[in-house]
Design an enzyme around this catalytic site. Structure first.
Site, PDB file in Angstrom:
ATOM      1  N   THR A 145      -2.816  17.851  49.976  1.00 48.64           N
ATOM      2  CA  THR A 145      -3.466  16.898  49.510  1.00 48.64           C
ATOM      3  C   THR A 145      -4.557  16.283  50.304  1.00 48.64           C
ATOM      4  O   THR A 145      -5.566  15.984  49.795  1.00 48.64           O
ATOM      5  CB  THR A 145      -2.477  15.718  49.105  1.00 48.64           C
ATOM      6  OG1 THR A 145      -2.054  14.935  50.056  1.00 48.64           O
ATOM      7  CG2 THR A 145      -1.370  15.989  48.248  1.00 48.64           C
ATOM      8  N   ASP A 146      -4.458  16.465  51.637  1.00 45.14           N
ATOM      9  CA  ASP A 146      -5.489  16.339  52.577  1.00 45.14           C
ATOM     10  C   ASP A 146      -6.516  17.008  52.301  1.00 45.14           C
ATOM     11  O   ASP A 146      -7.860  16.624  52.428  1.00 45.14           O
ATOM     12  CB  ASP A 146      -5.074  16.118  54.128  1.00 45.14           C
ATOM     13  CG  ASP A 146      -6.025  15.666  55.032  1.00 45.14           C
ATOM     14  OD1 ASP A 146      -6.431  14.502  54.973  1.00 45.14           O
ATOM     15  OD2 ASP A 146      -6.705  16.459  55.749  1.00 45.14           O
ATOM     16  N   PHE A 205     -10.614 -13.443   9.479  1.00 43.19           N
ATOM     17  CA  PHE A 205      -9.469 -12.775   9.414  1.00 43.19           C
ATOM     18  C   PHE A 205      -8.764 -13.312   8.272  1.00 43.19           C
ATOM     19  O   PHE A 205      -8.154 -14.638   8.427  1.00 43.19           O
ATOM     20  CB  PHE A 205      -8.463 -12.865  10.731  1.00 43.19           C
ATOM     21  CG  PHE A 205      -7.408 -11.763  10.674  1.00 43.19           C
ATOM     22  CD1 PHE A 205      -7.596 -10.559  10.269  1.00 43.19           C
ATOM     23  CD2 PHE A 205      -6.023 -12.235  10.629  1.00 43.19           C
ATOM     24  CE1 PHE A 205      -6.510  -9.493  10.208  1.00 43.19           C
ATOM     25  CE2 PHE A 205      -5.215 -11.355  10.493  1.00 43.19           C
ATOM     26  CZ  PHE A 205      -5.289 -10.033  10.108  1.00 43.19           C
ATOM     27  N   VAL A 226     -10.542  -7.044  13.597  1.00 43.84           N
ATOM     28  CA  VAL A 226     -10.622  -6.123  14.891  1.00 43.84           C
ATOM     29  C   VAL A 226     -10.835  -4.753  14.250  1.00 43.84           C
ATOM     30  O   VAL A 226     -11.552  -3.893  14.741  1.00 43.84           O
ATOM     31  CB  VAL A 226      -9.728  -6.342  16.022  1.00 43.84           C
ATOM     32  CG1 VAL A 226      -9.813  -5.161  17.099  1.00 43.84           C
ATOM     33  CG2 VAL A 226      -9.659  -7.649  16.483  1.00 43.84           C
ATOM     34  N   GLN A 227      -9.936  -4.337  13.519  1.00 48.12           N
ATOM     35  CA  GLN A 227      -9.683  -3.012  12.964  1.00 48.12           C
ATOM     36  C   GLN A 227     -11.098  -2.697  12.193  1.00 48.12           C
ATOM     37  O   GLN A 227     -11.502  -1.500  12.577  1.00 48.12           O
ATOM     38  CB  GLN A 227      -8.725  -3.018  11.852  1.00 48.12           C
ATOM     39  CG  GLN A 227      -7.159  -3.004  12.401  1.00 48.12           C
ATOM     40  CD  GLN A 227      -6.669  -4.401  12.576  1.00 48.12           C
ATOM     41  OE1 GLN A 227      -7.370  -5.411  12.826  1.00 48.12           O
ATOM     42  NE2 GLN A 227      -5.230  -4.556  12.286  1.00 48.12           N
ATOM     43  N   HIS A 252      -6.511 -14.460  22.189  1.00 44.46           N
ATOM     44  CA  HIS A 252      -6.601 -15.651  21.176  1.00 44.46           C
ATOM     45  C   HIS A 252      -7.329 -16.714  21.858  1.00 44.46           C
ATOM     46  O   HIS A 252      -6.719 -16.981  23.095  1.00 44.46           O
ATOM     47  CB  HIS A 252      -5.294 -15.721  20.561  1.00 44.46           C
ATOM     48  CG  HIS A 252      -4.749 -14.400  20.039  1.00 44.46           C
ATOM     49  ND1 HIS A 252      -5.265 -13.988  18.898  1.00 44.46           N
ATOM     50  CD2 HIS A 252      -3.272 -13.872  20.278  1.00 44.46           C
ATOM     51  CE1 HIS A 252      -4.447 -12.820  18.412  1.00 44.46           C
ATOM     52  NE2 HIS A 252      -3.509 -12.785  19.277  1.00 44.46           N
ATOM     53  N   ASN A 309      -6.767  -8.283  21.310  1.00 41.53           N
ATOM     54  CA  ASN A 309      -7.253  -9.663  20.655  1.00 41.53           C
ATOM     55  C   ASN A 309      -6.895 -10.737  21.390  1.00 41.53           C
ATOM     56  O   ASN A 309      -5.652 -11.235  21.572  1.00 41.53           O
ATOM     57  CB  ASN A 309      -6.719  -9.647  19.090  1.00 41.53           C
ATOM     58  CG  ASN A 309      -7.535 -10.632  18.377  1.00 41.53           C
ATOM     59  OD1 ASN A 309      -8.296 -11.375  19.013  1.00 41.53           O
ATOM     60  ND2 ASN A 309      -6.875 -10.805  17.129  1.00 41.53           N
TER      61      ASN A 309
HETATM   62  O1  LIG Z   1      -8.320  -8.822  13.725  1.00 40.11           O
HETATM   63  C1  LIG Z   1      -7.087  -9.126  13.471  1.00 40.11           C
HETATM   64  N1  LIG Z   1      -6.320  -8.326  13.262  1.00 40.11           N
HETATM   65  C2  LIG Z   1      -4.880  -8.412  13.010  1.00 40.11           C
HETATM   66  O2  LIG Z   1      -4.067  -7.331  12.910  1.00 40.11           O
HETATM   67  C3  LIG Z   1      -4.308  -9.605  13.454  1.00 40.11           C
HETATM   68  N2  LIG Z   1      -3.251 -10.172  13.338  1.00 40.11           N
HETATM   69  C4  LIG Z   1      -3.243 -11.362  13.669  1.00 40.11           C
HETATM   70  O3  LIG Z   1      -2.390 -12.213  13.895  1.00 40.11           O
HETATM   71  N3  LIG Z   1      -4.539 -11.847  14.027  1.00 40.11           N
HETATM   72  C5  LIG Z   1      -5.556 -10.580  13.656  1.00 40.11           C
HETATM   73  N4  LIG Z   1      -6.576 -10.153  13.830  1.00 40.11           N
END
Ligand SMILES: O=c1[nH]c(=O)c2[nH]c(=O)[nH]c2[nH]1
Length: 299
Positions: A58-59, A160, A226-227, A255, A253
């Site tokens: 490894t050296d 959301f 987010v999805q 919060h 995410n």
């Molecule tokens: O964008 C989000 N996707 C989720 O799947 C989700 N679930 C949640 O509680 N908040 C959010 N926000």
């Protein structure tokens, strides 16, 4: 009774710094990386028979990293990872696969009195650029490039609602929320047949495009979730970089909770009146996806 099913070994956390000095202009450019090299091949006897004759120490792997860094550019990191991998599988007949991971750290040029300084830099964030390259003897090189630890927040422009509700649901719908995440984005390149093919690719331009698309989409998308926002990012990166086969994101995410302050003299701090929030460290949502190109229709 037992058998060795899989083995690889190498040096991790090789810290590397390279400076480019332009003698004409006096401008210096620096790159700092953390490198990991792991080798696979006919190395079983080093585990099962204590036979070290097959061990490229490894050296030695660390010294090789320094020497190849002196002899070659280390930026873009994708190309340097492929140079290292190519060296290991070509130099040692019994080494068949080389895994090279490179983390590139940020050194951003200082602006002093409105002018880029020729030799002074600062760490403007913990964001890192990551490359994972695998070179297989006679099979070519696979490369995955990544952005990690890019922390972003938008104070509005995110909703959301309309999500599934049942007896376990407590979360109220929202049409205006804070959205914050630490971006982990990856893009997998098509398999390159050899180092010469790797050297033709503009990896830095792709990294900039992926980063710009991530930031612009995050900022401008009227986010439904987010999805939905991350899928748009993937789609745009696939369109912008034709040699990329797959794009993946992992977005926590992070919060920010509203705080009801009405107990204090009827202070209004919820819904449209919310201005003071409690950032949460855990738990966090974690949303992931991988997006690839649709197979071309045969019609
Ligand atoms: O964008 C989000 N996707 C989720 O799947 C989700 N679930 C949640 O509680 N908040 C959010 N926000």
């Amino acid at each position: 009774m037992s058998q060795l099913s899989y083995a690889r070994y190498g040096k991790d956390n090789i810290r590397l710094y390279k400076v480019d000095k332009n003698e004409k202009t006096g401008v210096q450019t620096v790159v700092e990386q953390t490198v990991c090299t792991l080798l696979e091949g006919d190395i079983d006897v080093s585990y099962t028979k204590a036979d070290n004759s097959v061990v490229v120490a490894t050296d030695t792997q660390k010294q090789t990293t320094y020497i190849l860094a002196k002899q070659n550019p280390i930026d873009p990191p994708e190309q340097f990872a492929a140079i290292l991998g190519d060296h290991f599988v070509k130099t040692y007949p019994h080494i068949h696969v080389a895994h090279v991971k490179i983390i590139q750290h940020r050194w951003t040029r200082m602006n002093i009195d409105g002018k880029p300084h020729p030799h002074s830099f600062y760490r403007d964030s913990q964001e890192i650029r990551v490359v994972e390259a695998v070179t297989r003897e006679n099979e070519g090189v696979t490369i995955r490039s990544k952005i990690e630890k890019l922390l972003v927040l938008k104070s509005t422009g995110s909703a959301f609602h309309g999500f599934h509700r049942d007896e376990f649901t407590r979360l109220p719908e929202t049409w205006d929320r804070i959205l914050s995440t630490e971006v982990e984005a990856g893009w997998k390149w098509k398999t390159f047949k050899d180092l010469a093919e790797v050297k033709k690719v503009d990896f830095n331009a792709a990294w900039e495009q992926a980063r710009n698309i991530t930031l612009k989409t995050f900022a401008e998308d009227d986010s439904a979730s987010v999805q939905a926002t991350m899928y748009k990012m993937c789609d745009l990166i696939l369109a912008a970089v034709p040699l990329v086969e797959a794009v993946d994101y992992a977005l926590p995410n992070k919060h920010y909770f509203e705080i009801d302050l009405s107990w204090y003299k009827g202070l209004k701090n919820t819904g449209k009146d919310a201005t003071v929030f409690a950032p949460q460290s855990d738990p966090n949502g974690l949303i992931q996806c991988t997006v690839t190109r649709k197979p071309k229709s045969k019609l």
